[in-house]
Design a protein around this motif. Sequence first.
Motif, short mmCIF file in Angstrom:
data_model
loop_
_atom_site.label_atom_id
_atom_site.label_comp_id
_atom_site.label_asym_id
_atom_site.label_seq_id
_atom_site.Cartn_x
_atom_site.Cartn_y
_atom_site.Cartn_z
N ASP A 165 -21.47 92.40 16.00
CA ASP A 165 -21.98 93.69 15.51
C ASP A 165 -22.77 94.43 16.59
OD1 ASP A 165 -20.88 93.82 13.04
OD2 ASP A 165 -22.78 94.09 11.98
N GLN A 186 -25.73 93.50 5.26
CA GLN A 186 -24.35 93.68 4.82
C GLN A 186 -23.51 92.42 5.01
OE1 GLN A 186 -24.58 96.78 3.63
NE2 GLN A 186 -22.75 96.35 2.43
N PRO A 232 -29.26 101.50 6.23
CA PRO A 232 -28.12 102.42 6.42
C PRO A 232 -28.32 103.77 5.74
CG PRO A 232 -27.55 100.55 4.99
CD PRO A 232 -28.87 100.24 5.62
N ASP A 233 -29.26 103.87 4.79
CA ASP A 233 -29.42 105.15 4.08
C ASP A 233 -30.47 106.06 4.71
OD1 ASP A 233 -31.64 103.69 3.40
OD2 ASP A 233 -31.65 104.32 1.30
N VAL A 249 -23.94 105.78 11.22
CA VAL A 249 -23.32 105.07 10.11
C VAL A 249 -21.90 105.60 9.87
CG1 VAL A 249 -23.45 104.57 7.64
CG2 VAL A 249 -25.52 104.49 9.03
N ARG A 278 -18.52 103.34 10.57
CA ARG A 278 -17.56 103.07 9.48
C ARG A 278 -16.17 103.53 9.88
NH1 ARG A 278 -21.39 104.84 4.54
NH2 ARG A 278 -22.15 102.78 3.96
N ARG A 281 -16.29 99.14 8.39
CA ARG A 281 -17.28 98.37 7.65
C ARG A 281 -18.64 99.03 7.82
NH1 ARG A 281 -16.63 95.16 12.56
NH2 ARG A 281 -18.67 94.74 13.47
N THR A 282 -19.57 98.67 6.93
CA THR A 282 -20.91 99.24 7.01
C THR A 282 -21.70 98.50 8.08
OG1 THR A 282 -20.87 99.84 4.68
CG2 THR A 282 -23.03 99.69 5.71
N THR A 309 -24.64 96.64 10.17
CA THR A 309 -25.80 95.82 9.83
C THR A 309 -26.99 96.24 10.69
OG1 THR A 309 -25.20 94.24 11.51
CG2 THR A 309 -24.36 93.82 9.31
N SER A 336 -27.29 98.41 14.30
CA SER A 336 -28.21 99.52 14.59
C SER A 336 -28.99 99.22 15.87
CB SER A 336 -29.16 99.74 13.42
OG SER A 336 -30.25 98.84 13.45
N ASP A 366 -23.33 100.96 -4.21
CA ASP A 366 -23.02 102.04 -3.27
C ASP A 366 -22.16 103.11 -3.93
OD1 ASP A 366 -20.58 100.83 -3.51
OD2 ASP A 366 -20.26 100.48 -1.38
N ILE A 406 -25.11 97.94 -1.35
CA ILE A 406 -25.66 98.39 -0.08
C ILE A 406 -27.17 98.43 -0.19
CG2 ILE A 406 -25.67 100.86 -0.64
CD1 ILE A 406 -24.53 101.29 2.24
#
Lengths: 304, 397
Positions: B50, B258, B279-280, B290, B294, B299-300, B302, B306, B368, B374
């Motif tokens: 990641d 995630q 993520p929000d 984000v 994606r 995928r979202t 993690t 970040s 989500d 999420i």
Amino acid sequence: MSVLALEQALNGLQFGLMLFLLAAGLTLVFGVMDMINLAHGSLYMVGAFIGAWIVGLTGSFLLGIVGAVLGTAAFGMALESSLLRSLYARDHLSQVLATFALILILNDGTRMLFGNDLPLSAPAALDGPVELLPGLSYPAYRLVIIGAGLVLALSLYLLVVKTRMGALVRAGASNREMATAMGVDIKRLFTVVFGIGAGLCAVAGVLMGPLLAVQVGMGENILILAFVVIVIGGIGSIRGALVGALLVGVVDTFGRTVMQALFREFLPPQMASAAGPALASVAIYVFMAAVLAIRPQGLFPARG
Amino acid sequence: MPSRLCRSTLASAFVAFGLAIGVLPAHAADKVKVGFVSTLSGPSAALGVDIRDAFLLAVKLNGGKLGGLPAEVIVSDDQFKPDVAKGLFEKNIKRDKVDFMTGVVFSNIMLAALPEALDAKTFYLSPNAAPSSMAGKDCNPDFFAVAWPNDAYHEAAGQFATQRGMKSVYLIAPNYQAGKDSLSGFKRTFKGQVVGENYTKLGQLDYAAELAEVRAAKPQVLYVFLPGGMGINFIKQFVGAGLGKDITLLLPGFSADQDVIGPVGGAMSGLFNTAHWSPDFSNAANQKFVAEFRKEYNRTPTLYASQGYDTARLIDAAVRDVKGKLEDHEAVRKALKAAKFESVRGPFRFNTNQYPIQNYYVRTVGSDGKGGLINKSFSEPILKDHGDAYVQACAMK
């Protein structure tokens, strides 16, 4: 406190029964064929992977177990008649080396076929807890494991004690040369015993999969414990394997928790948290050493 | 080997790019070289993968450049082995002559390899590991912790439990240094009573015995530091034992991220955890990150992603700040420390020990809206402008 003790006893029983499924095959192979099979843990891994693969395809956990047992037993028998058979006449060192190589081969073979790990979850219906007593909810899935383990232990016991095949196995374990001299088809017996051992491994692998993880190398850690079990119980003895497995399961479970609590009573917290876990992880081996010192042949030796 | 493929395609892309723009001004370096060493194979690979994916995404979104210069990222796998990482660091620094090193996930691996970089005066920007020793007495002008100090999530969790008026807590962590550090972090900010503390074997997967102890101890909160597969199994078994009814399970962010939500599934819903990113987050940099992540990887992202993304953008900002004059070590260090970029975590700055001062948030796992789960963050941080407890011991000013 009594509720806690009961829950820990159930945990010990559950872990012990799973160890028994592994140790039963190992002790028969060791006892009957005088063969040290380090790759026994790999059969546990193969069973878990086959099971997880079938569950992933069909969505049925039961089908996964059945498929894993049949597949692993067939695989075990093929392995025995093609490769391991030629090792019986060799000394233990050659057997250890060859089966260690087999571990590496099977690990990488599994990785090539299935990848490093496969997801496997308990059936949704068994996901939650069951209230056994007021204040004691126990995971339904662990209860099922206990049930399955007890049934298998009983059937194995009946098989060994009450059937003709069982008599041959016992004869082989207590005196192999004499059994051969009496006309027992030892080759076929060995293959069948190996297949049964592999099938039991597969059951343990699939049942433990959701609690642990279905991953390459999962067999190595538990194999060491299985060896401890058969050394404690007496090599070649099913009864010894059962008693040894339950003892190891209970000692491990209580060692992990009671030991830390005990140390906290009379040591400063810093030292207790250092000494407790350290001693808990060796509790089983201390126990094995004690058994070896008092009864070197194990608790229930198969040979007279 | 995806990593090797990545490396060669990137490298050739950059060679082509370098030819296209022709000769660069003589006073600046003609490209930025980054050595990226991380755990990219084996059971713990997901985290390093990641970080790598997000790092390379940041470079890609920048048109293959960092700070205006063509970037060459040399990716290699430490195989979760400290000695392999050390060898790779040496190769990257002595043979490839990289300008920056980064990538390592795990503290123990990083601490083994780090001297190779620091002795050669090569910057190391840590995208994850930030042990307390490097924040205090061993702090180093060439070491930057880009993510978060090892204790911080646990301090935030302790603060949250205190704020919620929780009176009793039970603590579980593996029996090794990071496990003990994490629980002392929690205890530093928690004002209630610790009714139980259990150190398990590192790598343990069956927690039946520990859960029985927790049931008997009847704490209001259960806080566990169990990274990776250990945490996944623990949460499943915690739910299976029916403990969720009476006990609040509190987790550090990476145990409810995630990559854990996937395998655990619905049981994660409603769990609280603490982190420096979510993520929000509504800041523009994060929205872009984000969405692009994606789009690229399906995928979202993690926390680790970040952190990898921010690390690349920190290099980008610093190289731009010194106008590509990478040979001026002191100027680059000042530019790194100034961290003039919009981080996906929102506002942050480096302390004198070059560890971050930033906000920490409580997150809760929820729907989500598309059938999945999420993390959603509380709007107010639980710890604001929070540094670390070791900065006093650092000689750097």
